[in-house]
Design an enzyme around this catalytic site. Structure first.
Site, PDB file in Angstrom:
ATOM      1  N   GLU A 163       8.835  -1.641  -6.126  1.00  9.86           N
ATOM      2  CA  GLU A 163       9.219  -2.187  -4.829  1.00  9.86           C
ATOM      3  C   GLU A 163      10.582  -2.864  -4.836  1.00  9.86           C
ATOM      4  O   GLU A 163      11.296  -2.806  -3.831  1.00  9.86           O
ATOM      5  CB  GLU A 163       8.152  -3.154  -4.318  1.00  9.86           C
ATOM      6  CG  GLU A 163       6.843  -2.457  -3.975  1.00  9.86           C
ATOM      7  CD  GLU A 163       5.968  -3.269  -3.035  1.00  9.86           C
ATOM      8  OE1 GLU A 163       6.314  -4.427  -2.721  1.00  9.86           O
ATOM      9  OE2 GLU A 163       4.930  -2.728  -2.620  1.00  9.86           O
ATOM     10  N   ARG A 169       4.335  -3.100   8.899  1.00  6.64           N
ATOM     11  CA  ARG A 169       2.889  -2.983   8.735  1.00  6.64           C
ATOM     12  C   ARG A 169       2.295  -2.529  10.065  1.00  6.64           C
ATOM     13  O   ARG A 169       2.250  -3.283  11.032  1.00  6.64           O
ATOM     14  CB  ARG A 169       2.281  -4.327   8.303  1.00  6.64           C
ATOM     15  CG  ARG A 169       2.718  -4.773   6.915  1.00  6.64           C
ATOM     16  CD  ARG A 169       2.333  -3.782   5.842  1.00  6.64           C
ATOM     17  NE  ARG A 169       2.550  -4.295   4.501  1.00  6.64           N
ATOM     18  CZ  ARG A 169       2.335  -3.593   3.391  1.00  6.64           C
ATOM     19  NH1 ARG A 169       1.910  -2.327   3.481  1.00  6.64           N
ATOM     20  NH2 ARG A 169       2.540  -4.121   2.210  1.00  6.64           N
ATOM     21  N   ALA A 217       3.678  -6.238  -3.691  1.00  6.04           N
ATOM     22  CA  ALA A 217       2.227  -6.150  -3.846  1.00  6.04           C
ATOM     23  C   ALA A 217       1.800  -4.691  -3.763  1.00  6.04           C
ATOM     24  O   ALA A 217       2.519  -3.851  -3.229  1.00  6.04           O
ATOM     25  CB  ALA A 217       1.523  -6.970  -2.763  1.00  6.04           C
ATOM     26  N   GLU A 275       8.205   1.915   2.754  1.00  9.76           N
ATOM     27  CA  GLU A 275       8.990   1.212   1.746  1.00  9.76           C
ATOM     28  C   GLU A 275      10.450   1.685   1.700  1.00  9.76           C
ATOM     29  O   GLU A 275      11.269   1.071   1.019  1.00  9.76           O
ATOM     30  CB  GLU A 275       8.355   1.388   0.364  1.00  9.76           C
ATOM     31  CG  GLU A 275       6.980   0.718   0.240  1.00  9.76           C
ATOM     32  CD  GLU A 275       6.385   0.886  -1.137  1.00  9.76           C
ATOM     33  OE1 GLU A 275       6.957   1.662  -1.937  1.00  9.76           O
ATOM     34  OE2 GLU A 275       5.360   0.238  -1.423  1.00  9.76           O
ATOM     35  N   GLU A 277       4.217  -2.545  -9.614  1.00  8.28           N
ATOM     36  CA  GLU A 277       4.616  -2.857  -8.244  1.00  8.28           C
ATOM     37  C   GLU A 277       5.957  -3.581  -8.196  1.00  8.28           C
ATOM     38  O   GLU A 277       6.769  -3.331  -7.300  1.00  8.28           O
ATOM     39  CB  GLU A 277       3.529  -3.686  -7.561  1.00  8.28           C
ATOM     40  CG  GLU A 277       2.227  -2.948  -7.356  1.00  8.28           C
ATOM     41  CD  GLU A 277       2.391  -1.679  -6.537  1.00  8.28           C
ATOM     42  OE1 GLU A 277       3.231  -1.653  -5.604  1.00  8.28           O
ATOM     43  OE2 GLU A 277       1.674  -0.696  -6.819  1.00  8.28           O
TER      44      GLU A 277
END
Length: 202
Positions: free
Chosen positions: A92, A59, A71, A138, A88
């Site tokens: 993910e 992040r 999320a 990701e 999601e």
């Protein structure tokens, strides 16, 4: 009821805008800037042995690879949040679930953003038929199965910083203590989202 005197966009971003509003409150004109957010969903995926799937993702604003749960954003105003949560979870971590409940609804940072989030509990997990091709931050997600009890310890020891993770873990711990008996259905109304969208229209 708060009356909006002026509304404008102070900054247009790639994902979110910063809005500039003046409003009447307690006989005063007040002005605030805040992030206008689409809203988001998150999923606590829990297996039959009370292990949850945590993900570690970079992040950039905080320069951390932090532990989270799956999320993502609502793609558009009015999107069904349960459908977004299913998307999601698949995108993910390549999972789908047969059992869903609402775990939490909350405001993430009400002093600086109108972001609201709905956290789901997903159980009855199985792998998706086709794995998802992940890119950008990701692309190097780290996945780890963790017991709910160990996750609670990590939260209480301040070993995780992500607010969604903390809220989801503590809510799930309490819900388990109550036998999962009082969790709303996955399609339960989301009054906070409905109220926020209605106020935006005024």
């Amino acid at each position: 009821e708060v009356s909006i005197v002026h509304h404008g966009v102070a900054f247009t971003g790639r994902v979110w805008d910063v809005v500039h509003e003046t409003f009447d409150y307690n006989d005063q004109h007040l002005t605030r800037d805040f992030v206008r957010h689409t809203g988001a969903v998150a999923v606590l995926a829990l297996d039959e042995t009370d292990r949850l799937l945590a993900i570690r993702q970079y992040r950039h604003p905080v320069r951390l690879r932090e532990w989270e749960i799956p999320a993502g954003l609502l793609d558009f105003e009015g999107e069904d949040p349960w459908k977004a949560a299913k998307r999601e979870l698949a995108e993910e971590v390549d999972l789908e679930a047969s059992s869903w409940n609402v775990l939490a609804d909350y405001c993430t940072s009400p002093g600086g953003s109108d972001e609201i989030i709905r956290v789901y509990l997903a159980r009855g997990l199985q792998a998706t038929a086709v794995p998802f091709d992940r890119t950008e931050e990701e692309a190097d997600l780290e996945l780890r199965w963790v017991t709910l009890d160990d996750a609670v310890s990590a939260v209480m020891n301040s070993a995780v910083a992500n607010s969604i993770f903390q809220v989801a873990i503590l809510r799930a711990y309490v819900a388990r203590e109550r036998g999962w008996a009082d969790l709303p259905a996955a399609d339960a109304p989301w009054p906070l989202l409905q109220w926020r969208n209605a106020t935006r229209a005024r």
